[in-house]
Scaffold this active site. Structure first.
Site, PDB file in Angstrom:
ATOM      1  N   HIS A  61       2.565   6.248   0.095  1.00 19.60           N
ATOM      2  CA  HIS A  61       3.883   5.747   0.469  1.00 19.60           C
ATOM      3  C   HIS A  61       4.946   6.102  -0.562  1.00 19.60           C
ATOM      4  CE1 HIS A  61       1.281   2.386   2.371  1.00 19.60           C
ATOM      5  NE2 HIS A  61       1.409   3.390   3.209  1.00 19.60           N
ATOM      6  N   LYS A  70       8.446   1.442  -9.582  1.00 19.48           N
ATOM      7  CA  LYS A  70       7.507   0.334  -9.437  1.00 19.48           C
ATOM      8  C   LYS A  70       6.749   0.129 -10.733  1.00 19.48           C
ATOM      9  CE  LYS A  70       6.207   1.690  -4.749  1.00 19.48           C
ATOM     10  NZ  LYS A  70       5.100   2.132  -3.922  1.00 19.48           N
ATOM     11  N   TYR A 130       3.238  -5.684  -7.426  1.00 24.91           N
ATOM     12  CA  TYR A 130       4.276  -4.671  -7.609  1.00 24.91           C
ATOM     13  C   TYR A 130       5.556  -5.351  -8.062  1.00 24.91           C
ATOM     14  CZ  TYR A 130       1.418  -2.508  -3.906  1.00 24.91           C
ATOM     15  OH  TYR A 130       0.396  -2.031  -3.140  1.00 24.91           O
ATOM     16  N   ASP A 166      -0.688   4.433   8.364  1.00 27.16           N
ATOM     17  CA  ASP A 166      -1.178   5.416   7.398  1.00 27.16           C
ATOM     18  C   ASP A 166      -1.973   6.527   8.085  1.00 27.16           C
ATOM     19  OD1 ASP A 166       0.069   4.062   5.380  1.00 27.16           O
ATOM     20  OD2 ASP A 166      -1.749   3.126   4.596  1.00 27.16           O
TER      21      ASP A 166
END
Length: 188
Positions: A61, A70, A130, A166
């Site tokens: 992603h 991140k 995250y 995905d």
């Protein structure tokens, strides 16, 4: 806390410092150390957490536009973490890097905006945390198939679950053309 460079420009591995004689506590983040390495903690605007079961693959992603940086860590269990440099101007564009993140070593990854990210759960339960420096905008989401042959990611376990999103992700070749106008393969 120590900060180590990786094979991808701007991807940093943060290694905690043990506190106490028995090592039962660790300094996992130090704002002043992070800032010396270009990580401004004041920019993080969202914290997210996901839970995955053994074998689950999530990724790959990323985001278009200005993207999002991140700070990723494994709060429980162990995971195989993957980063792909999808920044056309980067000297490591197209490079793939893998890491093991777990709740024992407590390492964290700083992933700069413009990279793709994914992981596989290696233990029965994995909690991934995250810290993100931009609010999520679903119109900027991009994804590349977890098993794209040009990326050649060697997942350590047979995948048990992959989301429909995905499974339907695009190819690295198509994203590369979208980003650069060139279909060249990734660097060796």
């Amino acid at each position: 806390m120590q900060v180590h460079r990786t094979v991808i420009d701007g991807v940093l591995l943060l290694v905690p410092s043990a506190i106490g004689v028995d090592g039962s506590r660790a300094l996992t983040f130090d704002t002043s150390v992070a800032l010396r390495h270009g990580i401004d903690a004041s920019r993080f605007v969202q914290d997210s957490q996901s839970r995955s079961m053994c074998g689950v693959v999530r990724g790959m992603h990323g985001r278009t536009g200005s993207g999002e940086a991140k700070l990723v860590r494994c709060a429980h269990g162990a995971m195989f973490d993957v980063v792909v440099d999808a920044r056309p101007g980067s000297p490591t564009f197209g490079r793939v890097a893998t890491f093991r993140l777990d709740d024992v070593d407590m390492h964290q990854l700083h992933i700069p905006a413009g990279c793709l990210h994914g992981f596989q759960a290696l233990t029965e339960t994995v909690d991934t945390c995250y810290r993100i420096d931009a609010e999520h905008d679903p119109t900027e989401d991009v994804s590349v198939r977890w098993d794209d042959p040009d990326l050649d990611i060697r997942w350590p376990l047979p995948p048990t679950v992959i989301s429909p999103k995905d499974r339907g992700a695009g190819s690295w070749r198509d994203l590369r053309v979208q980003l650069t106008g060139r279909p060249d393969r990734i660097p060796a």
